[in-house]
Design a protein around this motif. Structure first.
Motif, PDB file in Angstrom:
ATOM      1  N   UNK B 196       0.819  -1.211   0.000  1.00 54.68           N
ATOM      2  CA  UNK B 196       0.000   0.000   0.000  1.00 54.68           C
ATOM      3  C   UNK B 196       0.856   1.267   0.000  1.00 54.68           C
ATOM      4  N   UNK B 197       2.088   1.178   0.506  1.00 51.53           N
ATOM      5  CA  UNK B 197       2.929   2.380   0.597  1.00 51.53           C
ATOM      6  C   UNK B 197       3.924   2.481  -0.555  1.00 51.53           C
ATOM      7  N   UNK B 198       3.774   1.627  -1.547  1.00 51.40           N
ATOM      8  CA  UNK B 198       4.718   1.593  -2.663  1.00 51.40           C
ATOM      9  C   UNK B 198       4.556   2.850  -3.515  1.00 51.40           C
ATOM     10  N   UNK B 199       5.643   3.602  -3.711  1.00 50.08           N
ATOM     11  CA  UNK B 199       5.549   4.792  -4.547  1.00 50.08           C
ATOM     12  C   UNK B 199       6.132   4.539  -5.943  1.00 50.08           C
ATOM     13  N   UNK B 200       6.868   3.433  -6.129  1.00 45.15           N
ATOM     14  CA  UNK B 200       7.427   3.104  -7.449  1.00 45.15           C
ATOM     15  C   UNK B 200       6.407   2.371  -8.305  1.00 45.15           C
ATOM     16  N   UNK B 201       5.831   1.308  -7.749  1.00 43.75           N
ATOM     17  CA  UNK B 201       4.737   0.610  -8.427  1.00 43.75           C
ATOM     18  C   UNK B 201       3.565   0.586  -7.457  1.00 43.75           C
ATOM     19  N   UNK B 202       2.802   1.663  -7.410  1.00 43.75           N
ATOM     20  CA  UNK B 202       1.708   1.754  -6.437  1.00 43.75           C
ATOM     21  C   UNK B 202       0.593   0.742  -6.731  1.00 43.75           C
ATOM     22  N   UNK B 203      -0.273   0.509  -5.760  1.00 44.47           N
ATOM     23  CA  UNK B 203      -1.375  -0.442  -5.920  1.00 44.47           C
ATOM     24  C   UNK B 203      -2.173  -0.222  -7.207  1.00 44.47           C
ATOM     25  N   UNK B 204      -2.240   1.026  -7.640  1.00 45.54           N
ATOM     26  CA  UNK B 204      -2.935   1.387  -8.889  1.00 45.54           C
ATOM     27  C   UNK B 204      -2.484   0.480 -10.057  1.00 45.54           C
TER      28      UNK B 204
END
Lengths: 406, 251
Positions: B196-204
């Motif tokens: 959920x906190x991934x900014x490189x490959x976000x959940x989107x």
């Protein structure tokens, strides 16, 4: 997903082992099966206030600074179970209309606080009182193992081998320890006044406050150190050529007691430096190979399944560990520590940790029948639900004709 | 070792093999903690992708497709395989599953990359201005023998870009690619795990993959980012992956 249970892991606490407890708590949360459970971190700060919030799940956020609490929510444990039957925390949220009370329901608490106020039965008693399910040892086992003198008495009654000891009470304010009197007591309790001796506080789990004495002056000094942490101290003979062995026990689903691998910890392993040993990387832009596994008890130097142990010694350790586990009706993952004279091979039961660092999962993963951390957390949670629901049948005052006010 | 074979470390011994493809800028070692948890169930091959660790680079302009073409040669042709890919390794896994449906039994993307994210207007504007500035710098360098481009890269280039070395073109290709058409072609069961906190490959990105791939299961782990999902998150990934593998065995 429907049917998921919410598991609140309580760590930190008002204890000298506050920092190690944070790691134990976070590791447990990380090893929860996401298909079955949702985890909530609950941090008890050194003032005894309870907090929750996702910010708590990162090691890099510790130690929490004054303003770090901004992202967190202060919560209170509700001691009266809600009508819906689920235990809950309550929190207050400020809004335009004043303060709003919000509920955070959960299903089970996992105490992950080491040492006093957490591992000693006080938290367990509170949870039993409120009828809140929790994992690990019940009040009796947790309290009985925290008091080293009491635990040794039980061990002796079960004919489990422990060292003799002398109990010394903290002198009254304004008075001093009398060396002559202590010498007499030593002879009475240990058979002779033979040095070196080991002095430790009666009620602490870790090695904090433990000292070695080579003569009567050293003994008085070590006692005074111990009395800063506890009102009672234990004096034991020093085991020469000391080697320590630890093992973990838990209840097996078939009703027997399961034992883990045996470890020989490195001798100075207790000198833990929180910043160097525990804080893993993982900041944005930091190195990509976050050396995650290097944390807590797991990273300490140890030898698993040491090969110098004879079959006889190994079965002594397993038998004694299971014996004390059974005698005190323990539960959860419990680590039992032994002392050994490396020359003669003689072994004594030393102490019992009902909430060991990292829940001793590394001992289970190295067991003859390995238990993964994932299944360890599963088993502890399921056992917790079963133990808590079997404790009380009907709590209604109507039951058993005990009603007085009609 | 010949030039064509990829370096790998093997963990565990079993009839079932799981192939692990790491992310950009790392090596097989990024999986060492997580793969340890699968030792009992499978032989785990932790590869070094070409250009990383001990495996020599492919040609300068190789993209994820070339990586997947090179990788299929590493696999036993008589079997169908399970692949776990993190980030860039996820791109390679998607390429493989799209082109070789008979050879791939299942793919698991942990923070898998390969799709473009929705960007804010502010971000797009800034990116456009920076790209233009970069082009101007290069133009000026070629005309007046200045060295603006280097200064530009030092100031605005990402860490990955600066460290890419001979793999710079490979990286640029990856960052700009969109694997939507390939994802639509994937026929094997696919597990998508995102922090959920991934900014490189976000959940989107994971949810987008879920919509594109016919047989996909999307799982989000709360509190983990792009990298610590492999270390701190290892146990939770283990639980999700094992449950998924069990489901495909039973299916």
């Amino acid at each position: 997903m429907a049917g998921k249970k919410t598991i609140a892991v309580v760590f930190g606490g008002r204890s000298v082992e506050h920092d190690v407890s944070i790691l134990t708590g976070l590791q447990f949360l990380e090893a929860l099966d996401p298909g079955k459970y949702d985890g909530i971190p609950v941090y008890v700060d050194p003032l005894g206030q309870w907090w929750t919030g996702t910010a708590l799940t990162k090691r890099s956020h510790y130690p929490l600074k004054g303003d770090a609490h901004k992202d967190l929510q202060q919560i209170h444990l509700d001691l009266a179970t809600a009508a819906a039957g689920r235990p809950q925390f309550t929190a207050f949220q400020k809004s335009l209309m004043g303060e709003k009370r919000i509920q955070i329901p959960f299903d089970l608490i996992v105490p992950a606080i080491h040492g006093s106020n957490g591992e000693d039965g006080t938290l367990q008693g509170l949870l039993d009182f409120a009828g809140i399910p929790y994992a690990g040892c019940r009040t009796l086992g947790a309290a009985g193992t925290m008091d080293k003198v009491f635990a040794k008495k039980v061990a002796r009654a079960e004919e489990l081998k422990v060292l003799p000891e002398l109990i010394v009470n903290r002198p009254e304010k304004g008075t001093f320890l009398d060396p002559e009197k202590i010498k007499q007591e030593l002879v009475a309790a240990l058979g002779s006044e033979t040095y070196p001796l080991i002095v430790k506080p009666c009620n602490l789990g870790s090695s904090v406050g433990v000292g070695k004495a080579d003569d009567i002056d050293g003994l008085i000094a070590a006692l005074m150190t111990a009395f800063r942490l506890d009102s009672e101290a234990i004096v034991e003979p020093f085991v020469p050529n000391l080697v320590e062995y630890n093992i973990a026990c838990m209840n097996s689903p078939d009703g027997s007691i399961e034992t883990s691998a045996i470890e020989r910890p490195a001798m100075d392993a207790d000198v833990l430096d929180f910043k160097n040993k525990y804080l893993a990387g993982g900041t944005p832009g930091g190195p990509k190979l976050d050396s995650g596994p290097s944390e807590g008890m797991v990273s300490l130097n140890r030898t698993l399944n040491p090969d110098e142990l004879t079959a006889e010694q190994e079965s002594f350790i397993r038998g004694t560990a299971s014996g004390i586990f059974k005698a005190l009706k323990l539960a959860g993952s419990v680590r039992i520590d032994f002392l050994c004279d490396g020359e003669t091979g003689e072994i004594w039961l030393n102490e019992v940790n009902t909430i060991p660092g990292s829940f001793a999962y590394f001992l289970w993963e190295a067991a003859e029948t390995p238990v993964s951390f994932l299944s360890l957390t599963n088993r502890m949670i399921e056992e917790g639900f079963a133990l808590s629901s079997s404790r009380l049948g009907a709590t209604d005052a109507q039951a058993g004709d005990s009603k007085i006010f009609a | 070792m010949t030039d064509k074979s990829w370096f790998y470390k093997e963990l565990g011994a079993s009839e079932n093999t799981i192939h692990w493809l790491h992310g950009w800028g790392t090596s097989h070692a990024s999986f060492s903690r997580m793969a340890e948890l699968f030792k009992k169930d499978a032989s785990n091959r932790l590869y070094d992708l070409p250009g990383f660790g001990n495996t020599p680079a492919l040609s300068k302009d190789a993209g994820t497709f070339e990586y997947s073409e090179a990788f299929i040669k590493q696999l036993d042709p008589s079997q169908s395989h399970i692949i776990i890919g993190h980030s860039y390794g996820g791109r390679v896994a998607i390429q493989l599953a799209a082109k070789y449906p008979d050879r791939i039994k299942a793919i698991i993307l942990v923070a898998g990359a390969g799709l473009q994210r929705k960007r804010s207007l502010k971000f797009k504007t800034r990116a456009f201005l920076l790209r233009t500035l970069g082009k101007l710098a290069r133009f000026s360098d070629s005309l007046f023998k200045t060295s603006f481009r280097e200064a530009y890269t030092n100031k605005f280039g990402s860490t990955d870009y600066k460290n890419a070395g001979v793999l710079r073109q490979t990286l640029v290709k990856a960052v700009t690619e969109d694997l939507s058409p390939q994802a639509r072609e994937v026929r094997c069961p696919t597990l998508l795990v995102y922090g959920s906190e991934d900014t490189d490959t976000p959940p989107e990105i994971g949810r987008k993959y879920e919509r594109l791939i016919p047989l996909a299961r999307y799982e989000e782990l709360s509190g983990y980012d792009h990298h610590d999902i492999l270390s701190r998150g290892a146990y939770q990934c283990e639980a999700l992956i094992k449950a998924f593998l069990k489901d495909i065995e039973n299916a």
